[in-house]
Write a protein that holds these residues in place. Structure first.
Motif, short mmCIF file in Angstrom:
data_model
loop_
_atom_site.label_atom_id
_atom_site.label_comp_id
_atom_site.label_asym_id
_atom_site.label_seq_id
_atom_site.Cartn_x
_atom_site.Cartn_y
_atom_site.Cartn_z
N GLN A 17 16.89 32.61 -35.18
CA GLN A 17 15.65 33.23 -34.80
C GLN A 17 14.54 34.38 -35.42
OE1 GLN A 17 19.37 36.15 -35.36
NE2 GLN A 17 18.24 37.16 -33.98
N PHE A 67 10.83 33.30 -35.83
CA PHE A 67 9.73 31.41 -35.53
C PHE A 67 8.58 32.01 -35.69
CE2 PHE A 67 12.33 33.00 -32.50
CZ PHE A 67 11.76 34.16 -30.97
N CYS A 68 8.12 33.72 -36.07
CA CYS A 68 6.84 33.92 -36.21
C CYS A 68 6.41 33.87 -37.16
CB CYS A 68 6.76 34.97 -35.51
SG CYS A 68 7.24 35.65 -33.46
N PRO A 69 4.69 34.03 -36.78
CA PRO A 69 3.98 33.58 -38.52
C PRO A 69 4.62 34.44 -39.68
CG PRO A 69 3.02 33.38 -37.24
CD PRO A 69 4.31 34.30 -36.33
N THR A 70 5.22 35.57 -39.34
CA THR A 70 5.16 37.11 -39.58
C THR A 70 6.18 37.88 -39.12
OG1 THR A 70 3.73 38.84 -38.87
CG2 THR A 70 2.86 37.05 -40.45
N ASP A 75 5.56 40.48 -37.12
CA ASP A 75 5.37 39.50 -35.49
C ASP A 75 7.23 39.63 -34.60
OD1 ASP A 75 2.40 39.18 -36.04
OD2 ASP A 75 2.12 37.66 -36.08
N ASP A 76 7.13 38.92 -35.82
CA ASP A 76 9.24 38.71 -35.30
C ASP A 76 9.43 39.54 -34.57
OD1 ASP A 76 10.18 36.31 -34.78
OD2 ASP A 76 10.48 35.31 -36.70
N ILE A 77 9.48 40.81 -35.26
CA ILE A 77 10.41 42.05 -35.29
C ILE A 77 9.46 43.08 -33.95
CG2 ILE A 77 11.52 43.98 -35.83
CD1 ILE A 77 10.90 43.26 -38.55
N PHE A 88 8.16 40.90 -31.69
CA PHE A 88 8.87 40.13 -30.15
C PHE A 88 9.71 40.52 -29.45
CE2 PHE A 88 10.84 36.29 -28.09
CZ PHE A 88 9.48 35.05 -28.19
N GLY A 89 11.09 41.31 -29.43
CA GLY A 89 10.89 41.87 -28.65
C GLY A 89 10.21 42.43 -27.69
N ARG A 117 7.12 43.66 -27.39
CA ARG A 117 6.45 42.52 -26.40
C ARG A 117 6.49 42.64 -25.37
NH1 ARG A 117 3.22 41.02 -31.13
NH2 ARG A 117 4.18 39.17 -31.29
N HIS A 124 4.72 41.40 -44.55
CA HIS A 124 3.30 40.62 -43.59
C HIS A 124 3.82 39.54 -44.31
CE1 HIS A 124 0.76 43.79 -42.06
NE2 HIS A 124 1.07 43.89 -42.93
N CYS A 171 15.05 42.42 -36.37
CA CYS A 171 14.43 41.71 -35.18
C CYS A 171 15.14 42.28 -33.73
CB CYS A 171 14.40 40.30 -34.88
SG CYS A 171 13.22 39.76 -36.09
N MET A 185 14.85 45.86 -30.30
CA MET A 185 14.83 46.29 -29.07
C MET A 185 15.79 47.44 -28.35
SD MET A 185 15.10 42.49 -27.71
CE MET A 185 14.91 42.64 -26.42
#
Lengths: 267, 254
Positions: free
Chosen positions: B92, B94-97, B100-102, B104-105, B107, B134, B152, B156
């Motif tokens: 679940q 897959f982002c660099p930080t 960013d992952d949280i 993702f949805g 965005r 971070h 994450c 949403m």
């Protein structure tokens, strides 16, 4: 040999730093890197001394961006033999003579070989420095702002993530293999096929699960990049300063001018 | 009478290799209810969660979320309302930080930067992951990864949470923390787990799935204290009901 997974992770970790260079917007960094590469490749094949002032750009990025020189060297190292091979071939094919200022005559091929090595190293260092400060996400958001088609960016983003995943799965398989084959050097030939098959199937299934996770979190046709706020004065100054400097380096033989000013003669 | 938020009717699913994962499964879940699904390995629990969020499409029967059938037409809306917490958090994240992952949805939901920031902060607060913001996800411990994966989903702001083996591979401290977080969430929850003590503490109603069919459903206390029913389904009494191996006394909490 360097572990590629480690290199990718190190790039990601380096891009998370918070230095002056890291704070420059990815788009502006991308443009400067692109102009740097274009100018470097536009130099004459024998322009060694004229290219030297261009070294300032990667040097500044490495120092201000706190990028370990060791990281750059270790990442570039595997490609260096290939560059040297091309350079040597170049030296043998170009047999015209070149007279140095000291009066010594050498084959022009060696000058162009040196220029080729210098050009390749500077280009790769600039690209690595960009990725290490802007990160892959920075690259994707710069491409998005440059109106590169979404399809291309999404493909690139997925490819990057998939490389990461392939490396991870390969790491798991090799570790499991080594633990059950004590004293054995490398992977025995008869196991290459089954292991490669396993690697493919496992990576594919994992990629499917990750894709499902992305779909569950609203992924549609494209990956939305992490947009930062608008470019500030410092970002624009960054572009104008470096592009201006690169053009100066391209138009004027700075080392020659400097040597004339300081010691009254050219190199 | 309030209509159920999740309505599953006679669904069946067969995998391409011919393995029948679910057969005529029907159940309802009310709004804000915490509903547990238990059963042995291969019972079809994870398949059922994937059907609820439209990763898989049933061969027969119908699933409705808030009255909307789970089909291609409603998929985007259903995925906004429903969040699935995967069994393995590495699938679940897959982002660099972490941040960013949280983000993702939100965005992908088309929110602007300020709105994304609010969603991310609220999700981090609810899941207790603010201090990790971070960090790259692969540097986190198992418990931290689970908490970030939950953040994450929460970012949403879904109305329904689907959780697949959420407590698996957690140390007792992280597991306890997760139970506390889950019990503070007001959303409708469907929790799939083998950890019957975890189900005991988080769910008010439970259903047993075995070989793709429902074998029992009811109030958590009643189902989980039925030793014969559990053993018949390859399960066993929650540890809290097994009694002290020395003195035989019980301590029931939650």
């Amino acid at each position: 040999m360097r572990n590629p997974r480690g290199a990718i992770r190190q790039i990601e970790l380096l891009s998370l730093k918070n230095t002056f260079v890291h704070r420059i917007k990815p788009l502006q960094q991308f443009i400067v890197t692109l102009v740097f590469i274009l100018i470097i490749t536009s130099f004459d094949q024998y322009s060694v001394s004229q290219m030297l002032p261009m070294l300032l750009y990667p040097a500044v990025i490495i120092v201000l961006g706190e990028i370990p020189l060791r990281f750059i060297i270790r990442t570039i190292l595997p490609v260096i033999p290939l560059i040297i091979l091309f350079a040597i071939a170049n030296a043998f094919f170009d047999k015209s003579e070149w007279v140095l200022l000291s009066g010594v005559t050498i084959s022009a091929g060696w000058i162009s070989a040196l220029a080729l090595v210098l050009r390749s190293l500077m280009t790769m260092t600039a690209i690595l420095s960009f990725i290490a400060t802007a990160g892959m996400n920075g690259l994707f958001s710069a491409l998005e702002k440059l109106k590169i088609p979404d399809f291309f960016i999404t493909l690139l983003a997925f490819t990057f993530r998939y490389i990461h995943l392939l490396m991870e799965e390969a790491g798991h398989i090799i570790r499991a293999y080594r633990l059950r084959s004590p004293g054995q050097e490398g992977i025995s030939f008869q196991n290459w096929g089954p292991l490669a098959g396993q690697w493919f199937i496992r990576s594919y299934r994992r990629a499917e699960r990750i894709h499902s996770a992305m779909l569950c979190r609203g992924l549609s046709e494209k990956i939305h990049q992490n947009y930062h706020d608008r470019a500030k004065l410092v970002d624009l100054t960054w572009i104008f300063f470096w592009c201006g400097y690169f053009i100066l380096c391209r138009l004027f033989p700075i080392p020659l001018l400097l040597s004339k000013v300081t010691i009254g003669t050219g190199i | 009478m309030i209509p159920p938020i999740i309505n599953v009717k006679d669904i069946g699913y067969i995998y391409p290799d011919g393995n029948e994962a679910l057969n005529k499964v029907s159940f309802n879940v009310s709004r804000n209810e915490a509903f547990g699904i238990i059963g042995p390995n291969g019972a079809g629990k994870s398949t059922l969660l994937q059907l609820l969020i439209g990763i898989l499409i049933p061969r027969s029967g119908e699933i409705k979320i808030e009255g909307m059938p789970v089909d291609k037409k409603n998929l985007a809306l259903i995925r906004k309302k429903t969040g699935l917490l995967f069994h393995n958090p590495d699938d679940q994240l897959f982002c660099p930080t972490v941040r960013d992952d949280i983000a993702f949805g939100p965005r992908n939901m088309g929110l602007n930067n300020d709105e994304i920031e609010i969603c991310v902060s609220q999700a981090m607060e609810a899941s207790g992951t603010g201090h990790l913001s971070h960090r790259p996800p692969y540097t986190l411990s198992g418990g931290e990864k689970k908490a970030v994966a939950l953040a994450c989903i929460l970012s949403m702001q879904p109305e329904i949470l689907l959780m697949d083996e959420t407590s698996a591979n957690l140390d007792p401290g992280s597991r306890r923390q997760l139970i506390t977080v889950i019990n503070t969430l007001s959303q409708t929850k469907i929790i799939v787990s083998h950890d019957l003590d975890f189900i005991w503490e988080t769910c008010s109603r439970v259903m047993i799935l075995n070989k793709g069919s429902i074998t029992a459903a009811g109030e958590t206390g009643l189902i989980l204290s039925d030793r014969f029913l559990l053993e018949h389904n390859n399960l066993e009494l929650p540890l809290r009901l097994q009694g002290c191996p020395v003195c035989g006394s019980y301590t029931v909490r939650g």
